[in-house]
Scaffold this motif. Structure first.
Motif, PDB file in Angstrom:
ATOM      1  N   ASP A 144       0.806  -1.257  -0.047  1.00  0.00           N
ATOM      2  CA  ASP A 144       0.018   0.058   0.131  1.00  0.00           C
ATOM      3  C   ASP A 144       0.794   1.508   0.114  1.00  0.00           C
ATOM      4  O   ASP A 144       0.296   2.271  -0.041  1.00  0.00           O
ATOM      5  CB  ASP A 144      -0.754  -0.072   1.366  1.00  0.00           C
ATOM      6  CG  ASP A 144      -0.218  -0.025   2.611  1.00  0.00           C
ATOM      7  OD1 ASP A 144       1.054  -0.526   2.529  1.00  0.00           O
ATOM      8  OD2 ASP A 144      -0.859   0.170   3.411  1.00  0.00           O
ATOM      9  N   ARG A 145       2.374   1.011   0.214  1.00  0.00           N
ATOM     10  CA  ARG A 145       3.157   2.307   0.287  1.00  0.00           C
ATOM     11  C   ARG A 145       3.932   2.254  -0.813  1.00  0.00           C
ATOM     12  O   ARG A 145       4.598   3.289  -1.123  1.00  0.00           O
ATOM     13  CB  ARG A 145       3.921   2.280   1.674  1.00  0.00           C
ATOM     14  CG  ARG A 145       3.078   2.621   2.835  1.00  0.00           C
ATOM     15  CD  ARG A 145       3.719   2.722   4.014  1.00  0.00           C
ATOM     16  NE  ARG A 145       4.745   3.890   4.042  1.00  0.00           N
ATOM     17  CZ  ARG A 145       6.053   3.896   4.348  1.00  0.00           C
ATOM     18  NH1 ARG A 145       6.455   2.753   4.671  1.00  0.00           N
ATOM     19  NH2 ARG A 145       6.788   4.915   4.191  1.00  0.00           N
ATOM     20  N   ASN A 146       4.078   1.140  -1.719  1.00  0.00           N
ATOM     21  CA  ASN A 146       4.976   1.050  -2.765  1.00  0.00           C
ATOM     22  C   ASN A 146       4.214   0.411  -3.865  1.00  0.00           C
ATOM     23  O   ASN A 146       4.028  -0.833  -4.074  1.00  0.00           O
ATOM     24  CB  ASN A 146       6.084   0.118  -2.136  1.00  0.00           C
ATOM     25  CG  ASN A 146       7.056   0.613  -1.431  1.00  0.00           C
ATOM     26  OD1 ASN A 146       8.020   1.141  -1.679  1.00  0.00           O
ATOM     27  ND2 ASN A 146       6.836   0.239  -0.155  1.00  0.00           N
ATOM     28  N   LEU A 147       3.800   1.297  -4.487  1.00  0.00           N
ATOM     29  CA  LEU A 147       2.850   0.924  -5.668  1.00  0.00           C
ATOM     30  C   LEU A 147       3.328   1.021  -6.921  1.00  0.00           C
ATOM     31  O   LEU A 147       2.466   0.870  -7.944  1.00  0.00           O
ATOM     32  CB  LEU A 147       1.581   2.136  -5.614  1.00  0.00           C
ATOM     33  CG  LEU A 147       0.747   2.594  -4.329  1.00  0.00           C
ATOM     34  CD1 LEU A 147      -0.069   3.843  -4.237  1.00  0.00           C
ATOM     35  CD2 LEU A 147       0.013   0.991  -3.661  1.00  0.00           C
ATOM     36  N   ILE A 148       4.174   1.474  -7.345  1.00  0.00           N
ATOM     37  CA  ILE A 148       4.951   1.454  -8.740  1.00  0.00           C
ATOM     38  C   ILE A 148       6.155   0.244  -8.717  1.00  0.00           C
ATOM     39  O   ILE A 148       6.775   0.082  -7.825  1.00  0.00           O
ATOM     40  CB  ILE A 148       5.729   2.897  -8.746  1.00  0.00           C
ATOM     41  CG1 ILE A 148       5.155   4.023  -8.354  1.00  0.00           C
ATOM     42  CG2 ILE A 148       6.439   2.766 -10.208  1.00  0.00           C
ATOM     43  CD1 ILE A 148       6.070   5.317  -8.282  1.00  0.00           C
TER      44      ILE A 148
END
Length: 161
Positions: A144-148
């Motif tokens: 949810d914090r690292n979407l790429i």
């Protein structure tokens, strides 16, 4: 001295836009911290100014031609030759001009590749796998914090075997 380079770039080798990183990727920041803590990072003045302050728990060195530039929390050098006098594990930290000037000098590169394309006005120089071999490659975890989507590569200069 071990001279490494650390960078995060997108599929077009974009590293910045308007003196900022065009993405937010906590996984990359965590990796940078793990690799550079306790070591030395060398950056250009604009990169230093984009950070706003020196990064903690490592020696911060700013390369600038401006003789009057005197940050309170970083050391200053004025030419590339001064990098060779630094001790320990030294990481070239950006930006574009410093990467262009040092890519042919480094022993290895820690590269985070963003698997998308972003607008940019600062780029990482072209490099080939004729010069570097892939020591390791690892997919970055998405959450949810690292979407790429991204992956981490450690490239070692071939003539350093």
């Amino acid at each position: 001295m071990m001279l490494s380079l650390i960078v995060c770039h997108d599929q077009n080798r974009v590293i910045g836009y308007e003196n900022k990183m065009p993405w937010h990727l906590p996984n990359d920041l965590k990796r940078v911290k793990a690799l550079t803590t306790g070591n030395t990072i060398v950056m250009g003045r604009k990169t230093y100014e984009s950070l706003g302050k020196a990064l903690p728990n490592r020696r911060n060195v700013v390369l600038t031609r401006d003789a009057s530039f005197q940050p309170v929390d970083a050391d200053v050098i004025h030419n590339l030759e001064d990098i060779a006098a630094l001790e320990g594990h030294v990481f070239i930290f950006g930006g574009q001009n410093l990467y262009e000037q040092t890519i042919d000098m480094v022993d290895d590169m820690y590269v985070t590749v963003i698997e998308q394309k972003f607008p940019g006005d600062a780029f990482f120089p072209e490099y080939t796998f004729e010069d570097f071999k892939v020591q390791s490659i690892e997919s970055g975890e998405l959450d949810d914090r690292n979407l790429i989507p991204h992956h981490f590569m450690h490239l070692v200069r071939k003539n350093n075997d």
